[in-house]
Design a protein around this motif. Structure first.
Motif, short mmCIF file in Angstrom:
data_model
loop_
_atom_site.label_atom_id
_atom_site.label_comp_id
_atom_site.label_asym_id
_atom_site.label_seq_id
_atom_site.Cartn_x
_atom_site.Cartn_y
_atom_site.Cartn_z
N ASN A 244 0.83 -1.21 0.00
CA ASN A 244 0.00 0.00 0.00
C ASN A 244 0.86 1.26 0.00
O ASN A 244 0.51 2.26 -0.63
N ARG B 37 1.95 1.77 -3.48
CA ARG B 37 0.86 2.27 -4.32
C ARG B 37 0.72 3.79 -4.19
O ARG B 37 0.44 4.48 -5.16
N THR C 209 4.27 5.61 -5.84
CA THR C 209 4.75 4.83 -6.97
C THR C 209 6.01 5.48 -7.56
O THR C 209 6.00 6.67 -7.88
N ASN D 172 -2.86 0.80 -16.12
CA ASN D 172 -3.12 0.70 -14.68
C ASN D 172 -1.86 0.16 -13.98
O ASN D 172 -1.90 -0.83 -13.26
N LYS E 292 -0.06 1.05 -11.53
CA LYS E 292 0.03 0.94 -10.07
C LYS E 292 -0.38 -0.46 -9.60
O LYS E 292 0.26 -1.04 -8.73
N THR E 293 -1.41 -1.01 -10.20
CA THR E 293 -1.86 -2.36 -9.86
C THR E 293 -0.85 -3.40 -10.34
O THR E 293 -0.55 -4.35 -9.62
N ALA F 53 2.11 -3.19 -8.03
CA ALA F 53 1.73 -3.67 -6.69
C ALA F 53 1.63 -5.20 -6.66
O ALA F 53 2.06 -5.83 -5.68
N ASN F 54 1.09 -5.81 -7.71
CA ASN F 54 0.99 -7.28 -7.76
C ASN F 54 2.38 -7.91 -7.77
O ASN F 54 2.62 -8.91 -7.08
N SER G 63 0.15 -7.79 -15.65
CA SER G 63 0.58 -8.56 -14.48
C SER G 63 0.84 -10.01 -14.87
O SER G 63 0.18 -10.55 -15.76
#
Length: 189
Positions: A79, A82, A85, A117, A119-120, A123-124, A155
């Motif tokens: 988090n 995120r 970044t 996207n 950031k996702t 993060a993954n 991802s």
């Protein structure tokens, strides 16, 4: 393999043979790392009793409590990443490069990250790194809604499906010569 040969003249069996040899070498080099990743991931997700002890405690009808503090720390790190970044910044360092060109590339990269996207995606990958030491994403060339073709970040949910050139030495594997990503496909395709 003859590099000077035209595409029509290539012997595909040589290409396939070389690819299989490379895959076997990469699989052999990464199998232990992937196995350890799976164990670490199970531990991070709360399966913290080894098989033998769990079986004995279960037979003796004894409790097997877990005090999983890892998930809280993993969520905190992911988090935090995120919200903060890291960005890619282009610098004009070679002949013919200038600040205006670098700004154009910065804009293109930001657009690709926004439409993907990112950031996702980041993060993954970071979640996998925190939980088991491996994380991966890929950059593909795809067609978007408007019909434009361009790079997209995607991802890779399971980093154990990635087999990188075992001779790559740099931390982020930017010196790899090849990589394999294993995906299951329907035979009908």
């Amino acid at each position: 393999m003859n590099i000077d040969a035209g595409i029509d003249e290539l012997d595909h069996s040589e290409i396939i043979e070389e690819a299989l040899e490379r895959f076997e070498a990469a699989q052999q080099a990464w199998s232990r790392i992937h196995s350890q990743y799976r164990e670490d991931l199970l531990f991070a997700n709360g399966e913290q009793w080894d098989e033998k002890t769990a079986r004995i405690r279960s037979q003796e009808d004894r409790s097997m409590l877990n005090y999983n503090k890892l998930l809280t720390n993993i969520k905190y790190i992911v988090n935090n990443a995120r919200m903060n970044t890291p960005g890619i910044v282009c610098s004009p360092i070679t002949e013919g490069a200038n600040k205006n060109t670098a700004k154009v590339f910065d804009g293109i990269i930001k657009y690709i990250q926004y439409t993907s996207n990112s950031k996702t995606v980041y993060a993954n990958a970071l979640k996998g790194v925190c939980a088991g030491g491996l994380g991966a994403f890929q950059i593909l060339v795809e067609e978007d809604i408007d019909g434009d073709i361009g790079p997209v970040l995607k991802s890779i949910k399971d980093p154990t499906t990635v087999f990188i050139d075992p001779e790559a030495e740099r931390t982020c594997f930017e010196d790899m010569k090849y990589a394999f990503i294993i995906n299951w496909m329907d035979k009908k395709l």
